[in-house]
Design an enzyme around this catalytic site. Structure first.
Site, PDB file in Angstrom:
ATOM      1  N   ARG A   2       0.821  -1.213   0.000  1.00  0.00           N
ATOM      2  CA  ARG A   2       0.000   0.000   0.000  1.00  0.00           C
ATOM      3  C   ARG A   2       0.856   1.266   0.000  1.00  0.00           C
ATOM      4  NH1 ARG A   2      -2.695  -3.827   2.974  1.00  0.00           N
ATOM      5  NH2 ARG A   2      -4.923  -4.062   2.501  1.00  0.00           N
ATOM      6  N   ASP A  53      -1.140 -10.258   8.572  1.00  0.00           N
ATOM      7  CA  ASP A  53      -0.953  -9.432   7.383  1.00  0.00           C
ATOM      8  C   ASP A  53       0.048  -8.366   7.811  1.00  0.00           C
ATOM      9  OD1 ASP A  53      -1.043  -8.139   4.999  1.00  0.00           O
ATOM     10  OD2 ASP A  53      -3.190  -7.697   5.019  1.00  0.00           O
ATOM     11  N   HIS A  59       3.493 -12.465  -5.345  1.00  0.00           N
ATOM     12  CA  HIS A  59       2.462 -12.723  -4.327  1.00  0.00           C
ATOM     13  C   HIS A  59       2.198 -14.236  -4.264  1.00  0.00           C
ATOM     14  CE1 HIS A  59      -0.765 -11.873  -1.605  1.00  0.00           C
ATOM     15  NE2 HIS A  59      -0.752 -10.573  -1.860  1.00  0.00           N
ATOM     16  N   GLU A  63       5.886 -12.446   0.829  1.00  0.00           N
ATOM     17  CA  GLU A  63       6.217 -11.417  -0.156  1.00  0.00           C
ATOM     18  C   GLU A  63       7.514 -10.715   0.249  1.00  0.00           C
ATOM     19  OE1 GLU A  63       2.536  -8.962  -0.657  1.00  0.00           O
ATOM     20  OE2 GLU A  63       1.714 -10.570   0.604  1.00  0.00           O
TER      21      GLU A  63
END
Length: 328
Positions: A79, A240, A174, A292
């Site tokens: 992000r 996450d 990913h 990732e």
């Protein structure tokens, strides 16, 4: 070492190819031109084939999945706060796709593009693609991604970028690992990190690096299920999270096999998910873990997170490695 190319489908009128690289141990990786996707990682143990990553067997599932399964994400993974950044005091406003923020560089990121593929040698495939101005990113960016498989069962993914205008470049794969047929809670994870990033309610970094403790502490091998249990008192139900790593970033293992993760950047984002079974996903019953490897997310907006600026005329390359080991 053998590389075989075959037809995998079509998207937007363009053919999508699958390339399969197989080494002397019959270990193989399969990669797709669509999104430069890592489609499979298969090993042979005692004569039996075993897949180590989540994957689909048809193109349509790759096109429609919101989980970006195996895809190259970028030009910037993760992000970017308020879809905004500055380079040399010049403001750039991107098109958001995650509330006010942008994730994985928007709806026209590399994960939506069909690359040109070439068999580069007897153990590698190269994908190339050029993007220009998508979702507000400055500059024409030429991207080259090389997938290689060695005879000692190490996969390397090298990302190279070149641009005609100062821009950002921080791609990743990913890929979702599952070493034991969907039983991710029993698999053990070690992350060579003392710190992870503090995140706000929008999963954006606050700028703080926190010492790993309790649920987030994977300095020694710990079952992922144990970590998920430790999250419950925090009213959290998934990982996450972004860890600060160097070189040998992590190891994932079960009782029979292990994969070691290496990177020349400073970040590892882990994400527990069930990207293929929506019922399991709805019940927070996770089948795999995304691993990732990248520069820390939103680095452009945090001075000490690392450099993701690619300057005009500059060339840069990053390499992530994934080494399979059979355990005795």
């Amino acid at each position: 070492m053998v590389v075989v190319k075959k037809y995998f489908g079509e998207t937007d009128g363009k053919e999508v190819s699958l390339y399969k690289i197989t080494n002397k141990n019959q270990t193989s990786i399969s990669v797709l031109s669509y999104a430069a996707t890592w489609q499979n990682f298969e090993v042979v143990e005692d004569g039996v084939k075993h897949s180590l990553i989540e994957h689909f067997d048809n193109l349509n599932d790759y096109v429609k999945t919101p989980y970006e399964v195996g895809k190259t994400i970028g030009r910037v993974a993760g992000r970017i706060t308020k879809s905004h950044f500055q380079i040399n005091n010049v403001d750039y406003q991107l098109t958001p796709n995650d509330g006010k923020n942008i994730i994985h560089s928007g709806k026209n990121g590399l994960q939506t593009q069909n690359f040109d593929g070439t068999v580069d040698s007897d153990n590698s495939v190269v994908f190339t693609h050029t993007v220009a101005g998508e979702d507000g990113f400055p500059g024409e960016l030429k991207v080259k991604i090389r997938y290689a498989l060695s005879d000692d069962d190490e996969v390397s993914i090298t990302y190279s970028g070149q641009t005609n205008h100062d821009t950002l470049f921080n791609p990743s794969c990913h890929v979702y690992f599952d070493l034991d047929d969907g039983n991710i809670r029993q698999q053990q994870l070690r992350i060579n990190a003392k710190h992870f990033l503090d995140m706000d309610s929008e999963k954006l970094p606050t700028g703080k690096m926190l010492a790993v403790t309790n649920a987030y502490d994977f300095k020694n091998f710990k079952k992922i299920g144990q970590g998920l249990k430790q999250l419950k008192p925090l009213d959290k139900f998934e990982f996450d999270d972004a860890y600060v790593v160097h070189d040998k970033a992590a190891t994932l293992k079960d009782s029979q096999r292990a994969v070691d993760f290496y990177t020349d950047r400073n970040g590892l984002v882990i994400f527990t998910a069930s990207p293929i079974d929506q019922q399991r996903a709805g019940a927070n019953d996770y089948s795999s873990i995304a691993m990732e490897l990248m520069t820390l997310p939103d680095a452009i907006n945090h001075e000490d997170f690392g450099n993701t600026i690619l300057q005009a005329g500059q060339k840069v390359s990053y390499t992530n490695k994934f080494k399979y080991r059979k355990l005795d």
